[in-house]
Structure formats: C-alpha cells, structure tokens
Design an enzyme around this catalytic site. Sequence first.
Site, PDB file in Angstrom:
ATOM      1  N   SER A  34      -7.128  -3.000   4.905  1.00  0.00           N
ATOM      2  CA  SER A  34      -6.237  -1.559   4.823  1.00  0.00           C
ATOM      3  C   SER A  34      -6.736  -1.033   3.699  1.00  0.00           C
ATOM      4  CB  SER A  34      -4.592  -1.961   4.191  1.00  0.00           C
ATOM      5  OG  SER A  34      -3.785  -2.349   5.279  1.00  0.00           O
ATOM      6  N   HIS A  65      -5.801   2.079   9.267  1.00  0.00           N
ATOM      7  CA  HIS A  65      -6.783   1.362  10.309  1.00  0.00           C
ATOM      8  C   HIS A  65      -7.120   2.141  11.249  1.00  0.00           C
ATOM      9  CE1 HIS A  65      -5.388  -2.643   8.493  1.00  0.00           C
ATOM     10  NE2 HIS A  65      -4.272  -1.979   8.290  1.00  0.00           N
ATOM     11  N   HIS A  87      -2.797  -6.190  13.829  1.00  0.00           N
ATOM     12  CA  HIS A  87      -1.871  -7.231  13.452  1.00  0.00           C
ATOM     13  C   HIS A  87      -0.838  -7.560  14.367  1.00  0.00           C
ATOM     14  CE1 HIS A  87      -3.496  -4.502  10.130  1.00  0.00           C
ATOM     15  NE2 HIS A  87      -3.196  -5.440   9.287  1.00  0.00           N
ATOM     16  N   TYR A  89       2.289  -7.983  13.620  1.00  0.00           N
ATOM     17  CA  TYR A  89       3.498  -7.496  13.378  1.00  0.00           C
ATOM     18  C   TYR A  89       3.469  -5.775  13.974  1.00  0.00           C
ATOM     19  CZ  TYR A  89       1.083  -4.323   9.778  1.00  0.00           C
ATOM     20  OH  TYR A  89       0.455  -3.533   8.980  1.00  0.00           O
ATOM     21  N   GLU A  90       2.492  -5.591  14.547  1.00  0.00           N
ATOM     22  CA  GLU A  90       2.367  -4.503  15.485  1.00  0.00           C
ATOM     23  C   GLU A  90       2.965  -4.874  17.016  1.00  0.00           C
ATOM     24  OE1 GLU A  90      -1.445  -1.957  15.071  1.00  0.00           O
ATOM     25  OE2 GLU A  90      -1.861  -3.658  14.195  1.00  0.00           O
ATOM     26  N   ALA A 117      -5.915  -6.496   2.233  1.00  0.00           N
ATOM     27  CA  ALA A 117      -5.203  -6.055   0.993  1.00  0.00           C
ATOM     28  C   ALA A 117      -4.295  -7.129   0.916  1.00  0.00           C
ATOM     29  CB  ALA A 117      -4.805  -4.875   1.237  1.00  0.00           C
ATOM     30  N   MET A 213      -0.481  -9.821   5.560  1.00  0.00           N
ATOM     31  CA  MET A 213       0.193 -10.055   6.734  1.00  0.00           C
ATOM     32  C   MET A 213      -1.013 -10.101   7.699  1.00  0.00           C
ATOM     33  SD  MET A 213       2.736  -6.851   6.226  1.00  0.00           S
ATOM     34  CE  MET A 213       3.821  -6.753   4.768  1.00  0.00           C
ATOM     35  N   SER A 214      -2.162 -10.497   7.494  1.00  0.00           N
ATOM     36  CA  SER A 214      -3.255 -10.782   8.370  1.00  0.00           C
ATOM     37  C   SER A 214      -4.112 -11.855   8.194  1.00  0.00           C
ATOM     38  CB  SER A 214      -3.977  -9.264   8.472  1.00  0.00           C
ATOM     39  OG  SER A 214      -4.706  -9.447   6.814  1.00  0.00           O
ATOM     40  N   ASN A 237      -1.376  -5.190  -5.477  1.00  0.00           N
ATOM     41  CA  ASN A 237      -0.173  -5.020  -6.095  1.00  0.00           C
ATOM     42  C   ASN A 237       0.354  -6.180  -6.426  1.00  0.00           C
ATOM     43  OD1 ASN A 237       0.188  -4.829  -3.043  1.00  0.00           O
ATOM     44  ND2 ASN A 237       1.879  -5.988  -3.684  1.00  0.00           N
ATOM     45  N   HIS A 249       3.046   1.037   1.085  1.00  0.00           N
ATOM     46  CA  HIS A 249       1.786   1.037   1.805  1.00  0.00           C
ATOM     47  C   HIS A 249       0.893   2.114   0.971  1.00  0.00           C
ATOM     48  CE1 HIS A 249      -1.082  -0.023   4.839  1.00  0.00           C
ATOM     49  NE2 HIS A 249      -1.092   1.189   5.193  1.00  0.00           N
TER      50      HIS A 249
HETATM   51  N1  HPA Z   1       2.907  -8.580   0.535  1.00  0.00           N
HETATM   52  C1  HPA Z   1       2.192  -8.547   1.895  1.00  0.00           C
HETATM   53  N2  HPA Z   1       1.395  -7.739   2.373  1.00  0.00           N
HETATM   54  C2  HPA Z   1       0.607  -7.199   1.334  1.00  0.00           C
HETATM   55  C3  HPA Z   1       0.915  -6.887   0.237  1.00  0.00           C
HETATM   56  C4  HPA Z   1       2.113  -7.712  -0.564  1.00  0.00           C
HETATM   57  O1  HPA Z   1       2.819  -7.552  -1.405  1.00  0.00           O
HETATM   58  N3  HPA Z   1       0.174  -6.060  -0.407  1.00  0.00           N
HETATM   59  C5  HPA Z   1      -0.872  -5.779   0.481  1.00  0.00           C
HETATM   60  N4  HPA Z   1      -0.434  -6.355   1.598  1.00  0.00           N
END
Ligand code: HPA
Length: 276
Positions: A34, A65, A87, A89-90, A117, A213-214, A237, A249
């Site tokens: 990302s 993406h 992903h 999740y998609e 990320a 998430m990847s 973050n 996001h």
């Molecule tokens: N959690 C899950 N996936 C992420 C995060 C997070 O805090 N930051 C970037 N991708």
Amino acid sequence: MNAISEHVDVPSSAVSFVQQRIAVTPQVGLILGSGLSHLADVLEDPVIIASSEIPEYPGSTVEGHKGQLVFGTLEGVPVVFVQGRLHVYEGHTVHAATFPVRLMAALGVKQMVVTNAAGGIHPECTPGTLMWITDHISFAFRSVPGPPSSAFERPNSEGTPYDIAWTTRGKLIADSLDIPTRQGTYLWTLGPSYETKAEIRMFRWLGADAVGMSTVPEVIVARHHGMQVIGISTITNFAAGLGQESLDHQEVLEVGRQVRDDLQKLITALVADLRS
Ligand code: HPA
C-alpha cells in the site's frame, strides 16, 4: 501447458502472453505494498503490462493498489515490480491472491522482495520505521496450497521462510546508507477491518512486532517454488490502542509516501548487490 507452467500452476496463456511482451527474463520480483507503487518509477526500459490484459489474472479493488506489472532493469538487474497486490480480504482465494507470485516463478524469477504497510506493535516499531521481516505468524486461518511434495517441508534450515543471510546483508546495506531499520515478526490477519486493542495486546503476547493484511501467502508460495525471499514492512501507524488516533487507510498511504525515499534507495542497493 508447458512443463514449467504445470509445475507452478499458473495458466500457460498468462505466461506466454507476458513472455511475448518482454525482452529479458526477470531475475528479481518485487511486490509493492500500500502506498509504495511509486517504487517502480525508477526502472529503466520499462515495459508496463496492465494486469487486466493478462489472461486469467484476478482483479484488484483496493485504493493505492494499481494493477500492473512493470518489467525493466534496475542497476542492470532484470526485475519485475508488481503494483497492485491482491488481498484475500478482497474476496480472492489464497490461490488467486498468489497468482502474481506463481506467474513470477513461471517466468524464472529467483529472488522475491516483498514489501507491505503494517501497524507497529513492538514499542520500537513507530510510524516510519522500516522493518525486515525475519519470521511471520499466520493468523488468518487460511491454508496456502502448494505442490504436494512441499506440503510438509520445513520453511528452511533457519525455520523461517525468509532468507536470513540475505536479510542480514540487507541490514548491512541499510546501515551503510544510514537508513535505520530493525528486524521483527510480522503477523497476518485477514482484514480488512483493523484490529481491536485487545487483539493487539494478544498479538504482542504471541510475539508479533507488526501486523498487516498480506504478504504471508505470497511468501509461502514463493518458497514452494524455491525462491529466496526478503520481506520489508513499512510501519505506517501504531497498531490499535498503542497510539493516540484512530486508524484509517489514508494515514497508511501518507506514511508510505514519507518513507519512500529511504525505501527506494534501499531497494535499489539491495538489487544492485545481486548483480552477478
Ligand atoms: N493493522 C493491519 N494492517 C495494517 C495496519 C494495521 O494497523 N497498518 C497498515 N496495515
């Protein structure tokens, strides 16, 4: 199907479509996470193939993406950069989400650099940190199918799918460029919702340094095909409950943009180091 594509289980129509468009076989494959799509901007003699043109390539739906493969050379090394990772999740199956990795394997890619990320869990994983992934925890409860013979293979002699010797070398390269990095364990959740504070407490207790998430399915599939793998998380973050603000996001994309220069330099030097 030809012998190679049967082995890597990707449609031969996709492989031959790409082979007809590129002049050089890529040695290194990069998957861009990302907010990191721009890393492909520095490739020389780029050949850009939209994933929508490639037969049977699954679609991508996430902002940040962009779905395309960029072939070219970086520091004289033939590479392919995947922009627009898929992903689970998609709604993709693990098999579909790992299509780009199987395509890379079929094309002859030997080394894969996977970026993402991630949310920082370890106190030193503050936003803007670059973290070498030295191991992972799969917390998405999805099996990652591979060739039958590989089902029970250990990840490698180190017990992790990540190439520790290459990662150690990467760390030295980063040090020589004055780019601060740390190492850590990445935990994969299915997403797309961010975690709760209680989940992050649990993940810390389980030994995770960062969450995202990847990456995990791609790494496992790359190992099924014998690629050497290095993983780099950009901590965008504080994970839930560890920072002041709520997660979104946009924040993930913004921090990705801020560390782009360091990551760009690091990846260029990592690839240059592979020049044979
Ligand atoms: N959690 C899950 N996936 C992420 C995060 C997070 O805090 N930051 C970037 N991708």
